[in-house]
Design a protein around this motif. Structure first.
Motif, short mmCIF file in Angstrom:
data_model
loop_
_atom_site.label_atom_id
_atom_site.label_comp_id
_atom_site.label_asym_id
_atom_site.label_seq_id
_atom_site.Cartn_x
_atom_site.Cartn_y
_atom_site.Cartn_z
N MET A 1 0.85 -1.18 0.00
CA MET A 1 0.00 0.00 0.00
C MET A 1 0.89 1.24 0.00
O MET A 1 1.85 1.32 0.76
CB MET A 1 -0.91 -0.03 1.24
N LYS A 2 0.58 2.19 -0.84
CA LYS A 2 1.34 3.42 -0.92
C LYS A 2 1.17 4.23 0.36
O LYS A 2 0.16 4.14 1.03
CB LYS A 2 0.90 4.25 -2.12
N THR A 3 2.15 5.05 0.65
CA THR A 3 2.14 5.86 1.88
C THR A 3 0.91 6.73 1.98
O THR A 3 0.25 6.77 3.02
CB THR A 3 3.41 6.72 1.96
N GLU A 4 0.56 7.45 0.92
CA GLU A 4 -0.59 8.34 0.96
C GLU A 4 -1.89 7.57 1.18
O GLU A 4 -2.75 7.99 1.95
CB GLU A 4 -0.68 9.18 -0.32
N THR A 5 -2.02 6.43 0.54
CA THR A 5 -3.21 5.58 0.70
C THR A 5 -3.29 5.08 2.14
O THR A 5 -4.37 5.08 2.74
CB THR A 5 -3.17 4.40 -0.28
N LEU A 6 -2.16 4.68 2.68
CA LEU A 6 -2.11 4.20 4.06
C LEU A 6 -2.51 5.31 5.04
O LEU A 6 -3.28 5.08 5.97
CB LEU A 6 -0.72 3.67 4.38
N LYS A 7 -2.00 6.51 4.82
CA LYS A 7 -2.35 7.65 5.68
C LYS A 7 -3.86 7.91 5.66
O LYS A 7 -4.48 8.12 6.71
CB LYS A 7 -1.63 8.92 5.22
N ILE A 8 -4.44 7.91 4.48
CA ILE A 8 -5.87 8.15 4.35
C ILE A 8 -6.67 7.05 5.04
O ILE A 8 -7.62 7.32 5.79
CB ILE A 8 -6.28 8.28 2.86
N ASN A 9 -6.25 5.80 4.84
CA ASN A 9 -6.93 4.67 5.46
C ASN A 9 -6.87 4.76 6.99
O ASN A 9 -7.90 4.60 7.66
CB ASN A 9 -6.28 3.37 4.97
N ILE A 10 -5.71 5.07 7.52
CA ILE A 10 -5.55 5.19 8.98
C ILE A 10 -6.36 6.36 9.51
O ILE A 10 -7.04 6.24 10.54
CB ILE A 10 -4.06 5.34 9.35
N THR A 11 -6.32 7.49 8.82
CA THR A 11 -7.08 8.67 9.25
C THR A 11 -8.57 8.36 9.31
O THR A 11 -9.24 8.71 10.29
CB THR A 11 -6.82 9.85 8.29
N GLN A 12 -9.08 7.70 8.29
CA GLN A 12 -10.51 7.36 8.27
C GLN A 12 -10.86 6.43 9.43
O GLN A 12 -11.89 6.60 10.08
CB GLN A 12 -10.88 6.71 6.93
N ARG A 13 -10.00 5.48 9.70
CA ARG A 13 -10.25 4.55 10.80
C ARG A 13 -10.23 5.27 12.14
O ARG A 13 -11.06 5.01 13.01
CB ARG A 13 -9.23 3.42 10.78
#
Length: 80
Positions: free
Chosen positions: A1-13
């Protein structure tokens, strides 16, 4: 998973969490991992480590055990 995608996923969670215990654990983890600088060898220094080092230096200073130098002494050591 790309860094930006991971950040967005974590933020949403995180935004969906309502449990203060879980949020406190996340905050503690982020505080412990917060990189505020690097040592002379290029290794990262966390905010927690930095604070600990400062407190230790202040303790040594108050005990008269910290080796310190005046500006002139530093200049002589560098310039020669």
């Amino acid at each position: 998973m790309k860094t930006e995608t991971l950040k967005i996923n974590i933020t949403q969670r995180i935004l969906n969490i309502n449990d203060n215990k879980v949020l406190s654990k996340i905050a503690k983890l982020l505080d412990e991992e917060n990189i505020v600088g690097y040592d002379a060898d290029g290794n990262p220094i966390s905010e927690k480590e930095y604070t600990k080092d400062i407190h230790e230096a202040l303790h040594q200073l108050s005990q008269g055990k910290l080796e310190t130098y005046s500006s002139e002494e530093v200049k002589r050591k560098i310039v020669g």
